[in-house]
Design an enzyme around this catalytic site. Structure first.
Site, PDB file in Angstrom:
ATOM      1  N   SER A 103       0.708  -1.171   0.011  1.00  0.00           N
ATOM      2  CA  SER A 103       0.093   0.127   0.187  1.00  0.00           C
ATOM      3  C   SER A 103       0.888   1.258  -0.127  1.00  0.00           C
ATOM      4  CB  SER A 103      -0.893  -0.127   1.239  1.00  0.00           C
ATOM      5  OG  SER A 103      -1.776   0.870   1.167  1.00  0.00           O
ATOM      6  N   HIS A 206      -8.699   1.561  -0.741  1.00  0.00           N
ATOM      7  CA  HIS A 206      -8.385   0.596  -1.810  1.00  0.00           C
ATOM      8  C   HIS A 206      -9.730   0.023  -2.359  1.00  0.00           C
ATOM      9  CE1 HIS A 206      -4.006   0.916  -1.561  1.00  0.00           C
ATOM     10  NE2 HIS A 206      -4.305   0.591  -0.246  1.00  0.00           N
TER      11      HIS A 206
END
Length: 424
Positions: A103, A206
């Site tokens: 991430s 996300h």
């Protein structure tokens, strides 16, 4: 072969930076990073409590700054300074064969691979963290960790409740994300054999809920200069190695609203023949996943400076490229993934899907995903050979779920496939 990794949000713990401030040059590096990020990272990393550093706008720059500070020290002489803004060795000088981040950790990995400067990484992460925090505040969303259970069963349950598998981490860990009401329904009807653990996060990262943050980060990225990576640099979207700075930057922007496929990154590590993994601070999460997913691979989670010598020893033992440069063998295949949750329909449900071994033209019809909001077509982003279909007509699919493995034919031109730009 050695990989250096940088963890993502959730890895931070109160006070984790305190021992690093005793290393010459680190306080200066973190001070410079604080100015770029617009917040006091030294205080947040030493005296702030868990609630303060849980704030997305704080956690993301804190994580990237910590990883880069430690990488700078690791790249320099033992005990020497590593520094943002010219203080000693740069993070991009660290010796490794491969780099990857989870991430927000992808920004730190990009610096390690020489794609962008540490200063630009801090500017981008400040925008990323603030924009994701704002997007999360727009409507009530959240995330729930799913531990255990059969992966197909878990993914089907996530799709059935209108959620997204925002993180597929491997080792039996999947994170479902979406509207709070949908998460509540999911909790009342959990997948067989799985345990659910609600995460204390601000929103559904996300996923499509982060679309406003994608726009903000794209604007910020427009002014960033990038170069091609000098290490093999893995991407969260599909675990593939990117070879151009342009493609990496495009993927970094799109990844804000697309699922993190750390399981595929680990699969690529195995395919590359990685023999050792080093995780930068605040370390422990990624090496923990590697223990199950990459058996036999040496792991070192750097939590404090007294582990730097062990890290240097591991680098000397496992580095396959003497100068720390070069790409080695890059995986040739790519994955085409679902642009949204729904039901996969082959072209010939409407017709048979392109057979294994068939070569399809760019924009060829590969089917569609039928969802509540309509039908999303699936097209070939390049001329490609079909290696393997991973779904059949009528299968329920989740957003970001791999549908077909392909071998691109010819030059990709350094561009990101359209399906990945749209959060697939």
């Amino acid at each position: 072969m050695l990989i250096i990794t940088a963890p993502g949000q959730g890895a931070q713990t109160p006070g984790f930076l305190a021992p690093w401030l005793e290393v010459p040059g680190v306080a200066e590096r973190l001070g410079a990073a604080s100015e770029l990020a617009g917040c006091d990272l030294i205080r947040y990393g030493t005296t702030a409590d868990a609630d303060e550093i849980k704030d997305t706008a704080v956690a993301q720059p804190l994580l990237v700054a910590a990883a880069l500070a430690a990488a700078g020290v690791l790249a320099g002489a033992p005990g020497g300074p590593g520094g943002l803004g010219g203080l000693g060795a740069a993070p991009g000088d660290v010796r490794a064969d491969v780099a990857a981040g989870h991430s927000v950790g992808e920004l730190a990995a990009g610096v390690l691979a020489g794609v962008l400067s540490a200063d630009d990484a801090m500017r981008l992460v400040a925008v990323r963290g603030a924009a994701m925090a704002a997007a999360a505040a727009a409507e009530p969303t959240g995330m729930t960790a799913v531990l255990g259970g059969e992966e197909e069963t878990v993914l089907a349950a996530i799709a059935r409740h209108g959620l997204t598998p925002a993180n597929v981490n491997g080792a039996g860990q999947i994170v479902a994300a979406g509207a709070i009401a949908d998460l509540a329904a999911f909790a009342a009807d959990p997948p067989r054999g799985a345990r659910l653990r609600p995460l204390q996060v601000a929103g559904a990262f996300h996923t499509r809920y982060m679309a406003p943050a994608v726009a903000a980060l794209r604007d910020a990225a427009a002014g960033v200069t990038v170069t091609d990576p000098h290490l093999t640099l893995l991407c969260n979207a599909d675990g593939a190695a990117v070879t151009t700075g342009k493609e990496w930057l495009e993927r970094i922007v799109a990844q804000v609203a697309a699922p993190v496929r750390w399981d595929l990154c680990q699969q690529t590590m195995a395919n590359l023949g990685v023999t050792a993994i080093i995780e930068l601070p605040p370390a422990g999460t990624l090496t923990g996943l590697a223990r199950r997913a990459l058996p036999g691979v040496a792991q070192l989670a750097i939590k404090t400076p007294d582990q730097l010598e062990a890290a240097r020893d591991l680098i000397e033992e496992h580095l396959s490229e003497p100068d720390g440069h070069g790409h080695g063998h890059l995986p040739d295949w790519r994955l085409i993934v679902a642009p949204t949750a729904g039901t996969f329909r082959s072209p010939d449900a409407r017709g048979d899907a392109a057979a294994t071994g068939a070569v399809v033209a760019m924009t060829a019809d590969l089917g569609s995903v039928v969802a509540r909001g309509g039908e999303r077509p699936l097209a070939a982003p390049w001329p490609a050979e079909i290696i393997e279909w991973l779904v059949e007509d009528g299968d329920p699919v989740s957003e970001g779920q791999p549908l077909v493995r392909v071998l691109p034919q010819g030059d990709l031109g350094g561009t990101t496939p359209p399906d990945k730009k749209e959060g697939a």
